[in-house]
Design an enzyme around this catalytic site. Structure first.
Site, PDB file in Angstrom:
ATOM      1  CE  LYS A   1      -2.942  -3.593  10.266  1.00 54.77           C
ATOM      2  NZ  LYS A   1      -3.276  -2.762   9.307  1.00 54.77           N
TER       3      LYS A   1
ATOM      4  CE  LYS B   1      -4.287  -0.455   2.423  1.00 57.15           C
ATOM      5  NZ  LYS B   1      -5.061  -0.748   3.607  1.00 57.15           N
TER       6      LYS B   1
ATOM      7  CG  ASP C   1      -5.702  -2.092  12.170  1.00 62.89           C
ATOM      8  OD1 ASP C   1      -6.211  -2.041  10.815  1.00 62.89           O
ATOM      9  OD2 ASP C   1      -6.169  -3.067  12.429  1.00 62.89           O
TER      10      ASP C   1
END
Ligand code: NAD
Length: 417
Positions: A107, A95, A147
């Site tokens: 992440k 991305k 998130d």
């Protein structure tokens, strides 16, 4: 290679392999991309309100930092596990590279059920997690963000904890913060607005006038509701929206501001007057021009892909289309705007937030929106060029753009020889 559709980690590896092979790159590129460069597993101990100690497993993955510091969200959910975190960090690499951001992919997450925690417990847990990973994050190293089940308040506790450890305010170490401590205008709206921006650009390619189109949206949360409001403001007819509890449909177009106000009061869209009920399952198959799945993964499958009537599917959610369904849609001529592009507005405005923090110069919402639109446009152009050159789906084309850029960075940095 095992059936990649069953495991997100294998799925991410397969996508990298295909891209490296299609581009004819040196095998070392895949060897470096097939797993994170660094992966941390930490025990996160914290004191419950009743005085007992509990320990949850926490993770942080740095997939690849050839293009810059790693960047990616933090997820608090009982299903968080090592493979999921690794896969999500790999998608973030793609991305960021596709959008031309100076970042690699990261992440993280904690395997916990935040609904079982009080606010004070959540704060202690968030601070402990930052203590656990403080040495491997930072504005020039790895920059987390919200998130699933994490939010600006949690980011605020985390930036505070990190700043205490460092002995200085370090706002650029995390994004998605509240405005008052260095958050960006337009960050909350970024993903929904970026989704509409990307779909509107892509609609031109199939000669569809977005302003005259019928749009169905699954999910009326952060992404779906902002996408609905943005599409409505641009003149599109939003014919259906849904929440977990069910959806609403009106072939003539919903009164979107009315639905937003209704949800404020009733907490979901079910029962909105002037619309008929529709299930989340049936919503996907309604007559419409544009379908925006903006809730869950794996909702468009080999079982229903054939019945999708939309000409464009814009993936607001992460992974809403299974690989089998992707193939069916491609063969049917449905234009799929892939998640790695369609929902990249969030990370793009996170990048703007970090730039503003580093420069201590804050932008207006109009400046944020204009730059977001520009960056989405440039990514679409690059993706489209690969789509034409290699005759592959837009999803594969997006991987080709990203992998080509990451490989170039690794090559000039001397990682491939
Ligand atoms: P959210 O929690 O604000 O909203 C989720 C929506 O989906 C709600 O309307 C909810 O009722 C609905 N939903 C939940 N479970 C459902 C079910 N079982 N069936 C049907 N609908 C269900 O979440 P969000 O931030 O809008 O995120 C939605 C999707 O977009 C997720 O896949 C997320 O990973 C992805 N995404 C979000 C962002 C962001 O910036 N928020 C960025 C990138 C990707």
């Amino acid at each position: 290679m095992a059936d990649a559709s069953l495991n997100p980690y294998l799925r991410a590896q397969q996508a990298f392999k295909e891209a490296v092979d299609t581009l004819g790159l040196e095998p070392g590129v895949y060897e470096l991309l097939k797993q994170p460069l660094r992966f941390y597993e930490v025990a996160v101990p914290f004191i419950r309100d009743d005085g007992t100690l509990q320990v949850f497993p926490g993770y942080r993955s740095h997939h690849n930092d050839a293009l810059g510091p790693t960047k990616g969200g933090l997820r608090f959910h009982p299903d968080v596990n090592a493979d999921e975190v690794k896969a999500l960090s790999m998608w973030m690499t793609v991305k960021c590279a596709l959008l031309g951001l100076p970042y690699g992919g990261g992440k993280g997450g904690i395997a916990c059920d935040p609904e079982q925690l009080s606010e004070h417990e959540l704060e202690r847990l968030s601070r402990e997690y930052i203590r656990g990973i403080a040495l491997v994050i930072g504005p020039d190293k790895d920059i987390p963000a919200p998130d699933v089940s994490t939010n600006p308040q949690i980011m605020a506790w985390m930036v505070d904890e990190y700043s205490r450890i460092r002995g200085e305010n370090s706002f650029g170490m995390i994004t998605g913060k509240p405005l008052v401590i260095g958050g960006s205008q337009g960050r909350l709206e970024a993903t929904g607005r970026g989704l509409v921006s990307a779909v509107r650009e892509m609609a031109r390619q199939v000669n569809l006038d977005f302003a005259k189109s019928r749009v169905a949206i699954q999910g009326f949360g952060n992404v779906g509701s902002v996408a609905a409001a943005t599409a409505h403001d641009m003149g599109a007819r939003v014919v259906a929206v849904s929440d977990k509890e069910g959806g609403i449909y009106n072939a003539d177009g919903l009164d979107v501001p009315g639905v937003l106000a209704y949800k404020q009061v009733h907490r979901n869209v079910v029962g909105f007057p002037g619309a008929e009920p529709v299930s989340n399952h049936d919503l996907l198959e309604l007559p419409c021009d544009i379908l925006l799945p903006a809730a869950l993964e794996n909702v468009i499958t080999a079982d229903n892909a054939d019945r999708i009537q939309a000409r464009i599917v814009g993936e607001g959610a992460n992974g809403p289309t299974t690989p089998e369904a992707d193939q069916i849609l491609f063969e049917k001529g449905v234009l799929v705007v892939p998640d790695i592009l369609a929902n990249a507005g969030g990370v793009t405005v996170s990048y703007f937030e970090w730039v503003q923090n580093q420069s201590r110069w804050y932008w207006t919402e109009a400046e944020v929106d204009e730059r977001l639109h520009q960056m989405m446009g440039a990514a679409i152009e690059a993706m489209h060029e690969m789509h034409e050159r290699y005759g592959v789906s837009h999803r594969r084309a997006a991987y080709l753009v990203a992998v080509d850029r990451i490989a170039s960075a690794m090559r000039v940095r001397g990682w491939l020889k």
